[in-house]
Scaffold this motif. Structure first.
Motif, PDB file in Angstrom:
ATOM      1  N   PHE A  37     -49.770 -32.050 -27.979  1.00  0.00           N
ATOM      2  CA  PHE A  37     -49.396 -32.882 -29.127  1.00  0.00           C
ATOM      3  C   PHE A  37     -48.752 -34.179 -28.641  1.00  0.00           C
ATOM      4  O   PHE A  37     -49.135 -35.278 -29.053  1.00  0.00           O
ATOM      5  CB  PHE A  37     -48.437 -32.079 -30.012  1.00  0.00           C
ATOM      6  N   TYR A  38     -47.790 -34.049 -27.725  1.00  0.00           N
ATOM      7  CA  TYR A  38     -47.145 -35.229 -27.140  1.00  0.00           C
ATOM      8  C   TYR A  38     -48.171 -36.123 -26.454  1.00  0.00           C
ATOM      9  O   TYR A  38     -48.153 -37.348 -26.600  1.00  0.00           O
ATOM     10  CB  TYR A  38     -46.104 -34.810 -26.101  1.00  0.00           C
ATOM     11  N   LYS A  39     -49.060 -35.506 -25.687  1.00  0.00           N
ATOM     12  CA  LYS A  39     -50.075 -36.254 -24.928  1.00  0.00           C
ATOM     13  C   LYS A  39     -51.020 -36.993 -25.871  1.00  0.00           C
ATOM     14  O   LYS A  39     -51.449 -38.114 -25.573  1.00  0.00           O
ATOM     15  CB  LYS A  39     -50.844 -35.293 -24.018  1.00  0.00           C
ATOM     16  N   ALA A  40     -51.350 -36.380 -27.008  1.00  0.00           N
ATOM     17  CA  ALA A  40     -52.215 -37.041 -27.983  1.00  0.00           C
ATOM     18  C   ALA A  40     -51.608 -38.365 -28.440  1.00  0.00           C
ATOM     19  O   ALA A  40     -52.313 -39.381 -28.526  1.00  0.00           O
ATOM     20  CB  ALA A  40     -52.461 -36.124 -29.186  1.00  0.00           C
ATOM     21  N   PHE A  41     -50.317 -38.384 -28.704  1.00  0.00           N
ATOM     22  CA  PHE A  41     -49.655 -39.619 -29.122  1.00  0.00           C
ATOM     23  C   PHE A  41     -49.546 -40.604 -27.968  1.00  0.00           C
ATOM     24  O   PHE A  41     -49.774 -41.797 -28.144  1.00  0.00           O
ATOM     25  CB  PHE A  41     -48.266 -39.317 -29.712  1.00  0.00           C
ATOM     26  N   GLU A  42     -49.204 -40.101 -26.811  1.00  0.00           N
ATOM     27  CA  GLU A  42     -49.043 -40.958 -25.639  1.00  0.00           C
ATOM     28  C   GLU A  42     -50.350 -41.667 -25.279  1.00  0.00           C
ATOM     29  O   GLU A  42     -50.354 -42.850 -24.940  1.00  0.00           O
ATOM     30  CB  GLU A  42     -48.568 -40.112 -24.453  1.00  0.00           C
ATOM     31  N   THR A  43     -51.454 -40.937 -25.351  1.00  0.00           N
ATOM     32  CA  THR A  43     -52.755 -41.485 -24.947  1.00  0.00           C
ATOM     33  C   THR A  43     -53.593 -41.943 -26.130  1.00  0.00           C
ATOM     34  O   THR A  43     -54.695 -42.460 -25.938  1.00  0.00           O
ATOM     35  CB  THR A  43     -53.551 -40.430 -24.156  1.00  0.00           C
ATOM     36  N   LEU A  44     -53.095 -41.725 -27.338  1.00  0.00           N
ATOM     37  CA  LEU A  44     -53.817 -42.047 -28.569  1.00  0.00           C
ATOM     38  C   LEU A  44     -55.192 -41.372 -28.578  1.00  0.00           C
ATOM     39  O   LEU A  44     -56.211 -41.972 -28.908  1.00  0.00           O
ATOM     40  CB  LEU A  44     -53.927 -43.572 -28.752  1.00  0.00           C
ATOM     41  N   ASP A  45     -55.183 -40.080 -28.232  1.00  0.00           N
ATOM     42  CA  ASP A  45     -56.407 -39.292 -28.111  1.00  0.00           C
ATOM     43  C   ASP A  45     -56.474 -38.266 -29.253  1.00  0.00           C
ATOM     44  O   ASP A  45     -55.831 -37.217 -29.194  1.00  0.00           O
ATOM     45  CB  ASP A  45     -56.445 -38.595 -26.757  1.00  0.00           C
ATOM     46  N   TYR A  46     -57.250 -38.585 -30.270  1.00  0.00           N
ATOM     47  CA  TYR A  46     -57.347 -37.703 -31.435  1.00  0.00           C
ATOM     48  C   TYR A  46     -57.988 -36.365 -31.091  1.00  0.00           C
ATOM     49  O   TYR A  46     -57.768 -35.372 -31.800  1.00  0.00           O
ATOM     50  CB  TYR A  46     -58.097 -38.388 -32.575  1.00  0.00           C
ATOM     51  N   THR A  47     -58.779 -36.287 -30.019  1.00  0.00           N
ATOM     52  CA  THR A  47     -59.429 -35.023 -29.674  1.00  0.00           C
ATOM     53  C   THR A  47     -58.411 -33.965 -29.277  1.00  0.00           C
ATOM     54  O   THR A  47     -58.652 -32.770 -29.483  1.00  0.00           O
ATOM     55  CB  THR A  47     -60.486 -35.185 -28.566  1.00  0.00           C
TER      56      THR A  47
END
Length: 175
Positions: A37-47
Protein backbone atom coordinates in the motif's frame (compact mmCIF):
# COMPACT_ATOMS: atom_id res chain seq x y z
CA UNK A 1 -3.65 -33.31 43.26
CA UNK A 2 -0.73 -31.06 42.31
CA UNK A 3 -0.48 -32.75 38.90
CA UNK A 4 -4.18 -32.00 38.30
CA UNK A 5 -3.53 -28.32 39.01
CA UNK A 6 -0.22 -27.95 37.15
CA UNK A 7 -1.31 -29.60 33.89
CA UNK A 8 -4.17 -27.12 33.18
CA UNK A 9 -1.88 -24.20 34.04
CA UNK A 10 0.83 -25.45 31.65
CA UNK A 11 -1.75 -25.98 28.89
CA UNK A 12 -3.11 -22.45 29.47
CA UNK A 13 0.37 -20.88 29.32
CA UNK A 14 1.24 -22.68 26.07
CA UNK A 15 -2.15 -21.77 24.59
CA UNK A 16 -1.66 -18.09 25.38
CA UNK A 17 1.86 -18.14 23.92
CA UNK A 18 0.65 -19.65 20.65
CA UNK A 19 -2.24 -17.17 20.44
CA UNK A 20 0.14 -14.22 20.81
CA UNK A 21 2.64 -15.72 18.37
CA UNK A 22 -0.16 -16.42 15.90
CA UNK A 23 -1.37 -12.85 16.29
CA UNK A 24 2.16 -11.54 15.77
CA UNK A 25 2.58 -13.65 12.61
CA UNK A 26 -0.69 -12.25 11.28
CA UNK A 27 0.34 -8.68 12.10
CA UNK A 28 3.62 -9.18 10.24
CA UNK A 29 1.76 -10.63 7.24
CA UNK A 30 -0.71 -7.72 7.31
CA UNK A 31 2.20 -5.29 7.47
CA UNK A 32 3.53 -6.83 4.25
CA UNK A 33 0.22 -5.87 2.62
CA UNK A 34 0.48 -2.38 4.08
CA UNK A 35 4.02 -2.26 2.65
CA UNK A 36 2.54 -2.71 -0.83
CA UNK A 37 0.00 0.00 0.00
CA UNK A 38 2.81 2.40 0.95
CA UNK A 39 4.75 1.45 -2.19
CA UNK A 40 1.70 2.11 -4.38
CA UNK A 41 1.62 5.72 -3.18
CA UNK A 42 5.37 6.14 -3.30
CA UNK A 43 5.62 4.87 -6.89
CA UNK A 44 2.14 5.95 -8.00
CA UNK A 45 1.52 2.36 -9.13
CA UNK A 46 -2.19 1.54 -9.20
CA UNK A 47 -1.46 -2.14 -9.94
CA UNK A 48 -0.19 -2.54 -6.39
CA UNK A 49 -3.51 -1.19 -5.14
CA UNK A 50 -5.32 -3.66 -7.38
CA UNK A 51 -3.22 -6.51 -6.00
CA UNK A 52 -3.98 -5.92 -2.32
CA UNK A 53 -7.75 -5.45 -2.65
CA UNK A 54 -10.30 -8.23 -3.11
CA UNK A 55 -12.42 -8.10 -6.23
CA UNK A 56 -15.57 -7.98 -4.07
CA UNK A 57 -14.24 -4.88 -2.26
CA UNK A 58 -16.61 -2.43 -0.63
CA UNK A 59 -15.02 1.02 -0.44
CA UNK A 60 -16.71 3.75 1.58
CA UNK A 61 -15.26 7.23 1.38
CA UNK A 62 -16.07 9.86 3.94
CA UNK A 63 -19.51 8.45 4.51
CA UNK A 64 -20.60 9.99 1.20
CA UNK A 65 -20.13 7.30 -1.42
CA UNK A 66 -19.72 3.58 -1.86
CA UNK A 67 -17.50 2.20 -4.61
CA UNK A 68 -16.83 -1.23 -6.00
CA UNK A 69 -13.40 -2.68 -6.80
CA UNK A 70 -13.31 -1.68 -10.46
CA UNK A 71 -14.35 1.93 -9.84
CA UNK A 72 -11.97 2.28 -6.90
CA UNK A 73 -8.95 0.93 -8.82
CA UNK A 74 -9.84 2.95 -11.93
CA UNK A 75 -9.93 6.09 -9.77
CA UNK A 76 -6.45 5.28 -8.44
CA UNK A 77 -5.18 4.68 -11.97
CA UNK A 78 -6.52 8.08 -13.08
CA UNK A 79 -5.27 9.94 -9.98
CA UNK A 80 -1.82 8.34 -10.01
CA UNK A 81 -1.38 9.01 -13.74
CA UNK A 82 -2.43 12.64 -13.22
CA UNK A 83 0.02 12.99 -10.35
CA UNK A 84 2.85 11.55 -12.46
CA UNK A 85 2.02 13.89 -15.35
CA UNK A 86 2.02 16.90 -13.00
CA UNK A 87 5.22 15.87 -11.21
CA UNK A 88 3.42 15.44 -7.88
CA UNK A 89 4.42 12.95 -5.23
CA UNK A 90 2.41 11.12 -2.60
CA UNK A 91 3.54 9.67 0.70
CA UNK A 92 1.16 7.87 3.02
CA UNK A 93 1.69 6.70 6.58
CA UNK A 94 -0.59 4.77 8.92
CA UNK A 95 -0.84 4.62 12.68
CA UNK A 96 -3.17 2.29 14.53
CA UNK A 97 -5.41 2.30 17.58
CA UNK A 98 -6.94 -1.12 16.96
CA UNK A 99 -5.62 -4.28 15.29
CA UNK A 100 -7.67 -7.46 15.74
CA UNK A 101 -7.13 -10.65 13.78
CA UNK A 102 -7.47 -14.39 13.58
CA UNK A 103 -6.23 -16.76 10.89
CA UNK A 104 -8.86 -15.69 8.34
CA UNK A 105 -10.08 -12.18 9.16
CA UNK A 106 -8.54 -8.95 10.40
CA UNK A 107 -9.95 -5.58 11.43
CA UNK A 108 -7.59 -2.62 11.56
CA UNK A 109 -8.48 0.92 12.58
CA UNK A 110 -6.33 3.98 12.82
CA UNK A 111 -5.28 7.32 11.39
CA UNK A 112 -3.66 7.98 8.03
CA UNK A 113 -1.51 10.88 6.96
CA UNK A 114 -1.27 11.56 3.24
CA UNK A 115 1.41 14.05 2.26
CA UNK A 116 1.55 15.42 -1.26
CA UNK A 117 4.77 16.94 -2.62
CA UNK A 118 6.71 16.16 0.56
CA UNK A 119 9.72 18.40 1.15
CA UNK A 120 8.62 21.08 -1.31
CA UNK A 121 7.03 24.48 -0.87
CA UNK A 122 3.79 22.91 -2.15
CA UNK A 123 3.73 20.23 0.59
CA UNK A 124 0.26 19.50 1.93
CA UNK A 125 -0.82 16.89 4.45
CA UNK A 126 -4.26 15.37 4.83
CA UNK A 127 -5.50 13.23 7.71
CA UNK A 128 -8.32 10.82 8.19
CA UNK A 129 -9.54 7.90 10.22
CA UNK A 130 -9.72 4.49 8.54
CA UNK A 131 -11.25 1.09 9.19
CA UNK A 132 -10.12 -1.78 6.98
CA UNK A 133 -11.31 -5.38 6.99
CA UNK A 134 -9.06 -8.07 5.56
CA UNK A 135 -9.92 -11.63 4.57
CA UNK A 136 -7.44 -14.33 3.78
CA UNK A 137 -8.29 -15.39 0.23
CA UNK A 138 -6.37 -18.29 -1.34
CA UNK A 139 -3.74 -17.88 1.38
CA UNK A 140 -3.26 -14.12 0.86
CA UNK A 141 -4.56 -11.23 2.93
CA UNK A 142 -6.82 -8.98 0.83
CA UNK A 143 -8.69 -5.82 1.77
CA UNK A 144 -12.43 -6.51 1.50
CA UNK A 145 -13.78 -3.36 3.13
CA UNK A 146 -12.07 0.02 3.28
CA UNK A 147 -13.72 2.96 5.02
CA UNK A 148 -12.13 6.31 5.68
CA UNK A 149 -13.25 9.76 6.73
CA UNK A 150 -11.72 13.03 7.85
CA UNK A 151 -14.64 13.18 10.31
CA UNK A 152 -15.59 16.61 9.01
CA UNK A 153 -11.99 17.84 9.02
CA UNK A 154 -11.53 17.11 12.73
CA UNK A 155 -8.74 14.51 12.32
CA UNK A 156 -5.24 15.97 12.48
CA UNK A 157 -1.60 15.57 13.44
CA UNK A 158 -2.39 15.15 17.16
CA UNK A 159 -4.70 12.21 16.42
CA UNK A 160 -2.05 10.70 14.15
CA UNK A 161 0.64 10.99 16.83
CA UNK A 162 -1.58 9.47 19.54
CA UNK A 163 -2.05 6.26 17.55
CA UNK A 164 0.58 3.50 17.46
CA UNK A 165 3.22 2.91 14.81
CA UNK A 166 2.70 0.13 12.28
CA UNK A 167 5.55 -1.89 13.79
CA UNK A 168 4.48 -1.38 17.41
CA UNK A 169 3.31 -4.99 17.73
CA UNK A 170 3.50 -5.12 21.51
CA UNK A 171 0.42 -2.93 21.91
CA UNK A 172 -1.62 -5.38 19.85
CA UNK A 173 -0.23 -8.77 20.97
CA UNK A 174 -0.64 -8.42 24.73
CA UNK A 175 -3.53 -7.25 26.85
Amino acid sequence: MIKKTIIPIVVLVFSMTSICAQNLDNLKALNAVWGKFYKAFETLDYTLMADIHAEDLVRISGGKRILDYETYITNYKTNFERSKANGQTSDISLRFFERINNDSTASERGIYKLTRNKGTENEQSYYGQFHVLFKKIDGEWKITLDYDSSEGGTIGEDDFNKAFAIDDFEKFTTD
